[in-house]
Design a protein around this motif. Structure first.
Motif, PDB file in Angstrom:
ATOM      1  N   GLY A   1      46.597  40.785  46.590  1.00  0.00           N
ATOM      2  CA  GLY A   1      45.641  41.680  45.956  1.00  0.00           C
ATOM      3  C   GLY A   1      45.391  41.297  44.513  1.00  0.00           C
ATOM      4  O   GLY A   1      45.622  40.178  44.098  1.00  0.00           O
ATOM      5  N   VAL A   2      44.941  42.277  43.739  1.00  0.00           N
ATOM      6  CA  VAL A   2      44.613  42.050  42.327  1.00  0.00           C
ATOM      7  C   VAL A   2      45.843  42.359  41.481  1.00  0.00           C
ATOM      8  O   VAL A   2      46.444  43.416  41.628  1.00  0.00           O
ATOM      9  N   ASN A   3      46.218  41.427  40.602  1.00  0.00           N
ATOM     10  CA  ASN A   3      47.346  41.680  39.705  1.00  0.00           C
ATOM     11  C   ASN A   3      46.937  41.381  38.261  1.00  0.00           C
ATOM     12  O   ASN A   3      45.853  40.871  38.009  1.00  0.00           O
ATOM     13  N   ASP A   4      47.822  41.703  37.325  1.00  0.00           N
ATOM     14  CA  ASP A   4      47.506  41.550  35.900  1.00  0.00           C
ATOM     15  C   ASP A   4      47.225  40.097  35.524  1.00  0.00           C
ATOM     16  O   ASP A   4      46.340  39.815  34.719  1.00  0.00           O
ATOM     17  N   ASN A   5      47.994  39.169  36.108  1.00  0.00           N
ATOM     18  CA  ASN A   5      47.805  37.754  35.795  1.00  0.00           C
ATOM     19  C   ASN A   5      46.418  37.283  36.229  1.00  0.00           C
ATOM     20  O   ASN A   5      45.739  36.556  35.498  1.00  0.00           O
TER      21      ASN A   5
ATOM     22  N   ILE B   1      40.805  35.726  34.984  1.00  0.00           N
ATOM     23  CA  ILE B   1      39.379  35.974  35.196  1.00  0.00           C
ATOM     24  C   ILE B   1      38.698  36.305  33.866  1.00  0.00           C
ATOM     25  O   ILE B   1      37.593  35.853  33.592  1.00  0.00           O
ATOM     26  N   SER B   2      39.379  37.080  33.017  1.00  0.00           N
ATOM     27  CA  SER B   2      38.823  37.393  31.692  1.00  0.00           C
ATOM     28  C   SER B   2      38.590  36.124  30.879  1.00  0.00           C
ATOM     29  O   SER B   2      37.553  35.965  30.237  1.00  0.00           O
ATOM     30  N   GLU B   3      39.573  35.218  30.922  1.00  0.00           N
ATOM     31  CA  GLU B   3      39.438  33.956  30.180  1.00  0.00           C
ATOM     32  C   GLU B   3      38.307  33.102  30.748  1.00  0.00           C
ATOM     33  O   GLU B   3      37.537  32.494  30.007  1.00  0.00           O
TER      34      GLU B   3
ATOM     35  N   LYS C   1      36.772  46.452  36.154  1.00  0.00           N
ATOM     36  CA  LYS C   1      37.393  47.333  35.158  1.00  0.00           C
ATOM     37  C   LYS C   1      38.449  46.592  34.363  1.00  0.00           C
ATOM     38  O   LYS C   1      38.505  46.694  33.136  1.00  0.00           O
ATOM     39  N   GLY C   2      39.296  45.831  35.064  1.00  0.00           N
ATOM     40  CA  GLY C   2      40.386  45.117  34.400  1.00  0.00           C
ATOM     41  C   GLY C   2      39.889  44.079  33.418  1.00  0.00           C
ATOM     42  O   GLY C   2      40.420  43.931  32.322  1.00  0.00           O
ATOM     43  N   ALA C   3      38.848  43.343  33.797  1.00  0.00           N
ATOM     44  CA  ALA C   3      38.310  42.278  32.937  1.00  0.00           C
ATOM     45  C   ALA C   3      37.225  42.806  32.001  1.00  0.00           C
ATOM     46  O   ALA C   3      36.650  42.047  31.236  1.00  0.00           O
ATOM     47  N   ARG C   4      36.915  44.093  32.084  1.00  0.00           N
ATOM     48  CA  ARG C   4      35.839  44.721  31.309  1.00  0.00           C
ATOM     49  C   ARG C   4      34.530  43.961  31.503  1.00  0.00           C
ATOM     50  O   ARG C   4      33.829  43.648  30.541  1.00  0.00           O
TER      51      ARG C   4
END
Length: 99
Positions: A27-31, A36-38, A67-70
């Motif tokens: 699934g989706v995790n913080d790492n 993805i943000s980078e 949401k996580g990556a804004r």
């Protein structure tokens, strides 16, 4: 928030892109969100593929990634998610102006 015109523009730009991330069994995790943000900062527009062994449904994955990556969720089509986030340093795409 993106307008319909801007989403169409981004969808047409994303059409030729290949997914560079895959969401699988874990699934989706913080790492993953951090990576993805980078990648969004470097590219602005990217595709994420949701594998069949992913326990969450694709809409849940899309929501948690955006949401996580804004980032803005442009489209969920099949098992592919298209995300957009305006880059601070590497601005490449010029969105059409909304009325």
């Amino acid at each position: 928030m993106l307008t319909g015109k801007q989403k169409r523009f981004l969808r047409s730009n994303a059409h030729h892109l290949d997914p560079i991330f895959q969401v699988g069994k874990g699934g989706v995790n913080d790492n993953m969100i951090k990576q993805i943000s980078e990648a969004l900062e470097a590219r602005e527009l990217l595709k994420v593929s949701v594998l069949q062994n992913c326990e969450d449904d694709r809409d849940t994955v899309a929501e948690s990634l955006s949401k996580g990556a804004r980032a803005e969720l442009v489209q969920v089509i099949g098992n592919t998610i298209v995300l957009y986030k305006e880059s601070k340093e590497n601005k490449k795409l010029e969105l059409p102006k909304s009325k």
